[in-house]
Design a protein around this motif. Structure first.
Motif, PDB file in Angstrom:
ATOM      1  N   LYS A  52      -6.097 176.124  32.629  1.00 48.46           N
ATOM      2  CA  LYS A  52      -7.053 176.649  31.663  1.00 48.46           C
ATOM      3  C   LYS A  52      -8.428 176.018  31.896  1.00 48.46           C
ATOM      4  O   LYS A  52      -8.528 174.847  32.258  1.00 48.46           O
ATOM      5  N   ALA A  53      -9.466 176.813  31.666  1.00 49.52           N
ATOM      6  CA  ALA A  53     -10.831 176.352  31.960  1.00 49.52           C
ATOM      7  C   ALA A  53     -11.179 175.083  31.195  1.00 49.52           C
ATOM      8  O   ALA A  53     -11.729 174.130  31.767  1.00 49.52           O
ATOM      9  N   LYS A  54     -10.867 175.042  29.905  1.00 46.04           N
ATOM     10  CA  LYS A  54     -11.227 173.876  29.094  1.00 46.04           C
ATOM     11  C   LYS A  54     -10.447 172.639  29.526  1.00 46.04           C
ATOM     12  O   LYS A  54     -11.005 171.537  29.622  1.00 46.04           O
ATOM     13  N   THR A  55      -9.159 172.821  29.785  1.00 43.50           N
ATOM     14  CA  THR A  55      -8.347 171.685  30.222  1.00 43.50           C
ATOM     15  C   THR A  55      -8.804 171.170  31.575  1.00 43.50           C
ATOM     16  O   THR A  55      -8.862 169.961  31.817  1.00 43.50           O
ATOM     17  N   LYS A  56      -9.131 172.087  32.475  1.00 38.08           N
ATOM     18  CA  LYS A  56      -9.604 171.693  33.799  1.00 38.08           C
ATOM     19  C   LYS A  56     -10.918 170.920  33.699  1.00 38.08           C
ATOM     20  O   LYS A  56     -11.120 169.915  34.388  1.00 38.08           O
ATOM     21  N   ALA A  57     -11.811 171.388  32.807  1.00 39.40           N
ATOM     22  CA  ALA A  57     -13.093 170.705  32.626  1.00 39.40           C
ATOM     23  C   ALA A  57     -12.895 169.327  32.000  1.00 39.40           C
ATOM     24  O   ALA A  57     -13.503 168.336  32.430  1.00 39.40           O
ATOM     25  N   GLY A  58     -12.020 169.255  30.987  1.00 36.87           N
ATOM     26  CA  GLY A  58     -11.717 167.957  30.394  1.00 36.87           C
ATOM     27  C   GLY A  58     -11.051 167.025  31.380  1.00 36.87           C
ATOM     28  O   GLY A  58     -11.288 165.811  31.372  1.00 36.87           O
ATOM     29  N   GLY A  59     -10.214 167.595  32.261  1.00 38.17           N
ATOM     30  CA  GLY A  59      -9.578 166.788  33.298  1.00 38.17           C
ATOM     31  C   GLY A  59     -10.578 166.218  34.281  1.00 38.17           C
ATOM     32  O   GLY A  59     -10.395 165.110  34.804  1.00 38.17           O
ATOM     33  N   ASN A  60     -11.652 166.964  34.536  1.00 39.70           N
ATOM     34  CA  ASN A  60     -12.726 166.470  35.406  1.00 39.70           C
ATOM     35  C   ASN A  60     -13.387 165.234  34.792  1.00 39.70           C
ATOM     36  O   ASN A  60     -13.701 164.262  35.495  1.00 39.70           O
ATOM     37  N   ILE A  61     -13.575 165.275  33.475  1.00 36.02           N
ATOM     38  CA  ILE A  61     -14.163 164.124  32.764  1.00 36.02           C
ATOM     39  C   ILE A  61     -13.187 162.949  32.773  1.00 36.02           C
ATOM     40  O   ILE A  61     -13.581 161.794  33.008  1.00 36.02           O
ATOM     41  N   TYR A  62     -11.915 163.230  32.523  1.00 31.26           N
ATOM     42  CA  TYR A  62     -10.886 162.190  32.560  1.00 31.26           C
ATOM     43  C   TYR A  62     -10.850 161.519  33.929  1.00 31.26           C
ATOM     44  O   TYR A  62     -10.819 160.283  34.042  1.00 31.26           O
ATOM     45  N   LYS A  63     -10.880 162.306  34.978  1.00 33.24           N
ATOM     46  CA  LYS A  63     -10.843 161.763  36.338  1.00 33.24           C
ATOM     47  C   LYS A  63     -12.080 160.924  36.634  1.00 33.24           C
ATOM     48  O   LYS A  63     -11.991 159.859  37.258  1.00 33.24           O
ATOM     49  N   ALA A  64     -13.253 161.390  36.164  1.00 34.39           N
ATOM     50  CA  ALA A  64     -14.484 160.636  36.389  1.00 34.39           C
ATOM     51  C   ALA A  64     -14.400 159.245  35.770  1.00 34.39           C
ATOM     52  O   ALA A  64     -14.786 158.242  36.385  1.00 34.39           O
ATOM     53  N   ILE A  65     -13.865 159.185  34.541  1.00 34.21           N
ATOM     54  CA  ILE A  65     -13.751 157.902  33.847  1.00 34.21           C
ATOM     55  C   ILE A  65     -12.703 157.015  34.517  1.00 34.21           C
ATOM     56  O   ILE A  65     -12.909 155.809  34.694  1.00 34.21           O
ATOM     57  N   ALA A  66     -11.575 157.619  34.923  1.00 34.89           N
ATOM     58  CA  ALA A  66     -10.523 156.852  35.593  1.00 34.89           C
ATOM     59  C   ALA A  66     -11.015 156.297  36.924  1.00 34.89           C
ATOM     60  O   ALA A  66     -10.780 155.126  37.257  1.00 34.89           O
ATOM     61  N   ASP A 100     -19.647 168.872  39.309  1.00 39.01           N
ATOM     62  CA  ASP A 100     -19.969 167.636  40.020  1.00 39.01           C
ATOM     63  C   ASP A 100     -20.990 166.801  39.250  1.00 39.01           C
ATOM     64  O   ASP A 100     -20.906 165.567  39.226  1.00 39.01           O
ATOM     65  N   ALA A 101     -21.948 167.489  38.612  1.00 42.30           N
ATOM     66  CA  ALA A 101     -22.959 166.778  37.827  1.00 42.30           C
ATOM     67  C   ALA A 101     -22.313 166.094  36.623  1.00 42.30           C
ATOM     68  O   ALA A 101     -22.676 164.965  36.256  1.00 42.30           O
ATOM     69  N   VAL A 102     -21.353 166.784  36.003  1.00 40.00           N
ATOM     70  CA  VAL A 102     -20.631 166.207  34.870  1.00 40.00           C
ATOM     71  C   VAL A 102     -19.836 164.989  35.323  1.00 40.00           C
ATOM     72  O   VAL A 102     -19.836 163.940  34.659  1.00 40.00           O
ATOM     73  N   TYR A 103     -19.149 165.116  36.450  1.00 38.46           N
ATOM     74  CA  TYR A 103     -18.353 164.016  36.996  1.00 38.46           C
ATOM     75  C   TYR A 103     -19.234 162.783  37.239  1.00 38.46           C
ATOM     76  O   TYR A 103     -18.861 161.655  36.877  1.00 38.46           O
ATOM     77  N   GLU A 104     -20.407 163.014  37.828  1.00 39.68           N
ATOM     78  CA  GLU A 104     -21.311 161.898  38.142  1.00 39.68           C
ATOM     79  C   GLU A 104     -21.812 161.220  36.879  1.00 39.68           C
ATOM     80  O   GLU A 104     -21.842 159.989  36.794  1.00 39.68           O
ATOM     81  N   GLU A 105     -22.218 162.014  35.869  1.00 39.45           N
ATOM     82  CA  GLU A 105     -22.756 161.394  34.655  1.00 39.45           C
ATOM     83  C   GLU A 105     -21.675 160.665  33.878  1.00 39.45           C
ATOM     84  O   GLU A 105     -21.893 159.538  33.399  1.00 39.45           O
ATOM     85  N   ALA A 106     -20.509 161.304  33.722  1.00 41.63           N
ATOM     86  CA  ALA A 106     -19.424 160.645  32.990  1.00 41.63           C
ATOM     87  C   ALA A 106     -19.027 159.343  33.677  1.00 41.63           C
ATOM     88  O   ALA A 106     -18.789 158.318  33.023  1.00 41.63           O
ATOM     89  N   GLY A 107     -18.979 159.374  35.003  1.00 38.99           N
ATOM     90  CA  GLY A 107     -18.640 158.160  35.750  1.00 38.99           C
ATOM     91  C   GLY A 107     -19.685 157.082  35.593  1.00 38.99           C
ATOM     92  O   GLY A 107     -19.361 155.897  35.449  1.00 38.99           O
ATOM     93  N   ALA A 108     -20.951 157.478  35.590  1.00 32.15           N
ATOM     94  CA  ALA A 108     -22.037 156.508  35.436  1.00 32.15           C
ATOM     95  C   ALA A 108     -21.980 155.841  34.067  1.00 32.15           C
ATOM     96  O   ALA A 108     -22.222 154.628  33.936  1.00 32.15           O
TER      97      ALA A 108
END
Length: 343
Positions: A304-318, A249-257
């Protein structure tokens, strides 16, 4: 010739029979069969019941992905842009020393900075894993460089760039030292410089005023766009943030910001590269197309853990930008942007 009444009837029946036979063989078919040019629009065997398939091959790119009913505005079909081909270009080579291995590229570049990827090797971790001593590093690198020279790249046109995520690894420093001893210049870049170089490579000039650039790497993510003729580049978490125990959640918030700093006018389209976008795009790439339009983050099953984490960043930006078209470029890499900046 005089015919009796019976003869006349027989002649009439004979003529009628001939006409009937002619109509049977040469008249229109009451049960037509479609010819070769008829397009079959029914679903293929095993496809979703009651749905239709595309009638053009260029749109039939959903193998291995979710059904079309789950697609969103982010899946806008094939991307029609075609990059200009280099004219009378020159071969140049670049090796990226990344966090997980070596990536190498042989690129044809002309005087107008039009470029074409001629050869690529990705994730050659064996080059790093098999290098224990300075001697091992030297032997391994000579073989690696030799492959590029054999392709036609001049020795003076082979360059080495260390990604920002790899600079802290002890083996990277040993490799840099040996390369310098061999007479090669090794270029190090900051995350901000990576973003700038990636944008220079991946964002076509015609999209400068309406698009931005994203590179979701293992160690960090770069977000870049142009403003008043300058490139603005920001860094946020990479796709391996989970290894440090960082909260998603912290990653999602920062990437989105960070993404919200992109001007609204630049959010129409995003050109995206990196490990996670690569994994997503290969699920529905159409043949050997250079550009694959990604679906919305929710449309993928990321296990996969890495793909899921990268997807979280992708979603935050989208989510933060509202951008509905993310285009993965199969050829782009920030190191090619480095080559484009050379004279």
């Amino acid at each position: 010739m005089n015919l009796t009444g019976a003869g006349k009837i027989a002649l009439i029946l004979l003529i009628a029979g001939a006409l009937g036979a002619g109509y049977y063989y040469f008249g229109p078919n009451p049960h037509p069969v479609f010819n070769e040019k008829t397009i079959n629009t029914t679903a293929p065997e095993g496809g979703p019941a009651g749905e239709t398939t595309s009638t053009t091959a260029s749109n039939d790119n959903t193998a291995g992905s979710e059904s079309s009913s789950e697609a969103t505005a982010s899946e806008a079909g094939p991307f029609s842009y075609t990059a200009p081909e280099p004219v009378d270009g020159k071969l140049k080579g670049v090796v990226e020393l990344g966090a997980t291995g070596f990536n190498s590229f042989v690129v044809n570049i002309d005087k107008d900075k039009n470029w074409k990827l001629e050869k690529a090797e990705f994730g050659n971790s064996m080059v790093i894993e098999n290098m224990a001593t300075d001697y091992d590093i030297r032997v391994g690198l000579k073989k690696y460089i030799g492959n590029m020279l054999d392709y036609g790249v001049s020795g003076k046109d082979v360059h080495f760039v260390v990604s920002s995520g790899a600079q802290k690894a002890p083996i990277t420093q040993k490799i840099i030292k040996v390369l310098k001893d061999m007479g090669y210049m090794v270029n190090t870049v900051t995350p901000e410089q990576e973003g700038t170089l990636g944008l220079k490579c991946a964002l076509p000039p015609s999209y400068t005023n309406k698009g931005f650039f994203v590179d979701i790497g293992s160690g960090n993510t770069k977000i870049a766009w142009t403003a008043s003729g300058e490139v603005k580049s920001l860094e946020t978490y990479g796709a391996k943030y989970y290894e440090a125990g960082t909260n998603a959640d912290a990653v999602y918030e920062e990437a989105g910001a960070k993404a919200k700093q992109i001007p609204t006018s630049k959010r129409e389209i995003c050109f995206i590269i990196g490990g996670t976008p690569f994994d997503l795009a290969k699920e529905h790439r159409n043949g050997k197309e250079r550009y694959t339009v990604l679906k919305a983050p929710e449309a993928y099953k990321m296990e996969k853990a890495k793909t899921k984490a990268g997807g979280n960043i992708y979603k935050a930006i989208a989510d933060a930008t509202g951008c509905k078209q993310f285009v993965f470029d199969w050829d782009a890499n920030f190191t090619i942007g480095f080559l484009l900046g050379l004279k």
